[in-house]
Design a protein around this motif. Sequence first.
Motif, mmCIF file in Angstrom:
data_model
loop_
_atom_site.group_PDB
_atom_site.id
_atom_site.type_symbol
_atom_site.label_atom_id
_atom_site.label_comp_id
_atom_site.label_asym_id
_atom_site.label_seq_id
_atom_site.Cartn_x
_atom_site.Cartn_y
_atom_site.Cartn_z
ATOM 1 N N LEU A 135 0.823 -1.213 0.000
ATOM 2 C CA LEU A 135 0.000 0.000 0.000
ATOM 3 C C LEU A 135 0.854 1.257 0.000
ATOM 4 N N ALA A 136 2.005 1.172 0.683
ATOM 5 C CA ALA A 136 2.870 2.345 0.809
ATOM 6 C C ALA A 136 3.450 2.804 -0.533
ATOM 7 N N TRP A 137 3.481 1.913 -1.527
ATOM 8 C CA TRP A 137 3.954 2.316 -2.854
ATOM 9 C C TRP A 137 3.097 3.430 -3.436
ATOM 10 N N PHE A 138 1.830 3.468 -3.029
ATOM 11 C CA PHE A 138 0.879 4.379 -3.677
ATOM 12 C C PHE A 138 0.510 5.594 -2.825
ATOM 13 N N GLY A 139 0.934 5.589 -1.556
ATOM 14 C CA GLY A 139 0.617 6.733 -0.696
ATOM 15 C C GLY A 139 0.578 6.308 0.761
ATOM 16 N N GLU A 140 0.264 7.256 1.626
ATOM 17 C CA GLU A 140 0.132 6.938 3.045
ATOM 18 C C GLU A 140 -1.344 6.868 3.368
ATOM 19 N N PHE A 141 -1.873 5.640 3.303
ATOM 20 C CA PHE A 141 -3.317 5.465 3.426
ATOM 21 C C PHE A 141 -3.768 5.198 4.857
ATOM 22 N N GLY A 142 -2.838 4.855 5.748
ATOM 23 C CA GLY A 142 -3.204 4.480 7.105
ATOM 24 C C GLY A 142 -2.841 5.532 8.138
ATOM 25 N N LYS A 143 -3.220 5.264 9.371
ATOM 26 C CA LYS A 143 -2.850 6.121 10.503
ATOM 27 C C LYS A 143 -2.117 5.258 11.516
ATOM 28 N N GLN A 144 -0.945 5.707 11.968
ATOM 29 C CA GLN A 144 -0.212 4.932 12.972
ATOM 30 C C GLN A 144 -1.055 4.702 14.215
ATOM 31 N N GLY A 145 -0.961 3.519 14.763
ATOM 32 C CA GLY A 145 -1.703 3.204 15.975
ATOM 33 C C GLY A 145 -3.165 2.940 15.758
ATOM 34 N N VAL A 146 -3.657 3.163 14.529
ATOM 35 C CA VAL A 146 -5.090 3.062 14.266
ATOM 36 C C VAL A 146 -5.419 2.008 13.210
ATOM 37 N N GLY A 147 -4.781 2.144 12.067
ATOM 38 C CA GLY A 147 -5.048 1.226 10.964
ATOM 39 C C GLY A 147 -5.504 1.974 9.722
ATOM 40 N N GLN A 180 -10.688 1.468 0.167
ATOM 41 C CA GLN A 180 -11.463 0.906 -0.942
ATOM 42 C C GLN A 180 -11.439 1.836 -2.158
ATOM 43 N N ASN A 181 -11.746 3.100 -1.912
ATOM 44 C CA ASN A 181 -11.759 4.082 -2.993
ATOM 45 C C ASN A 181 -10.392 4.243 -3.639
ATOM 46 N N GLU A 182 -9.372 4.277 -2.796
ATOM 47 C CA GLU A 182 -8.013 4.426 -3.313
ATOM 48 C C GLU A 182 -7.639 3.234 -4.193
ATOM 49 N N LEU A 183 -7.942 2.034 -3.698
ATOM 50 C CA LEU A 183 -7.605 0.827 -4.467
ATOM 51 C C LEU A 183 -8.368 0.792 -5.789
ATOM 52 N N ARG A 184 -9.645 1.153 -5.750
ATOM 53 C CA ARG A 184 -10.422 1.180 -6.985
ATOM 54 C C ARG A 184 -9.812 2.153 -7.983
#
Lengths: 213, 213
Positions: A54-66, A73-77
């Motif tokens: 996922l990190a190849w395409f951007g920072e989609f998560g939040k540390q400590g959260v997920g 979903q939208n990003e992957l689509r």
Amino acid sequence: MRWNKISDAVVRRLPLYLRVLDEITTEDPHKSLISSQELGDSSGVSPALVRKDLAWFGEFGKQGVGYEIGYLQNELRHILNLDRTVKVGLVGVGQLGHALARYQLSRMKDVHFRIMLAALFDSDVEKWGQDVDGVVIRPIAELPAVVQSEQLEMMIVTVPAHAAQEVVNLSVNAGIKAILNFAPTNLEVPADVRLANADVTLELQRLAYYLGV
Amino acid sequence: MRWNKISDAVVRRLPLYLRVLDEITTEDPHKSLISSQELGDSSGVSPALVRKDLAWFGEFGKQGVGYEIGYLQNELRHILNLDRTVKVGLVGVGQLGHALARYQLSRMKDVHFRIMLAALFDSDVEKWGQDVDGVVIRPIAELPAVVQSEQLEMMIVTVPAHAAQEVVNLSVNAGIKAILNFAPTNLEVPADVRLANADVTLELQRLAYYLGV
DNA sequence: TAGATTGTTAATCGATTAACAATC
DNA sequence: TAGATTGTTAATCGATTAACAATC
């Protein structure tokens, strides 16, 4: 391509992740977060690899959260070009081609499935004009014109092995950039065209290796 | 397994080589030798890799000469367990399952194709007793007994996603060691069972990545 | 013999895993 | 704050390619 040099191994896992997210939103609409651990478990990939992919395409998560499910979903689509309708053709409406056509068409009831089977081709005069769940079968000679007029972007090839290379050449010349091949033969395509092989016989033969004596 | 620790990547290419050899013996029966260069060209693999793959299993070639086609063919068939009949079952005789069944059965006219579709299963009462090109459709409840009586070694799974894991469990418990799955879902199998996924939707979705914007 | 091609070792390349600082 | 989990770097693992001695 919008991102440089993403490896095929990475791209191959993205639809897996998307499928898991789609399942979750259907089965448990209240769930809004998912960790790389959980996403990995559900898709058969290690958590570290999920994060790296996922990190190849951007920072989609939040540390400590997920990861926020709807957002991911939208990003992957978007990454997979599935946030728009992609039109695909199929050449060779024999036994297997006919079944695959009907299967694809039946899947289009699914809101999330944006790959649309929009044209069928066959070499058999008898089949021309016949209708498969609303899609008419046309002569292969019309393929180049229809690729243009219908804006087809991918082609499914289910013709006999001896006819496959010719059909592929025709498709490539018409501008097709992605081909899913079911014919049991090795095909040549230019470097800018993606070819995926889905030869059932080959799969069965390689599985046979793992049987005992 | 008769050879230790051969990687999956290697095994995957063996049927490719075998297919090329089979084609040559059909099209040009007089040809008796082939080099790693030529075999590689025809199968889309580098010559060095062809030699390395084959060397895992023995010394099949002669320096300065190449590989004897008939001999290499026999060796590859033996390695892949294709020098004997391998019986396979299919669960889920829907649109796709039906087509795959007929496709497999039609291929059995081919002398070289030793993978035999010997049983069909479906959950639908209406289908029980029906006949697909000479193979009768049975209830899934009979699967374990039939795996034993017919000595099935592989299973093709073409049931809906939600039913797939259950069918796989049933098959694994009955002793099946290789499964070809067409259902769009991630399946769990024990480490000694080989699972190959052939999900058409997933393939189309990953191909869509390579389309332009 | 001279030329060709294998089998195999070493070098390279690429993908996955482990580990952890950053930070929510 | 304390606990959790990401994003990222370094280490490891594995697969492919390059190169060449062996030898037909």
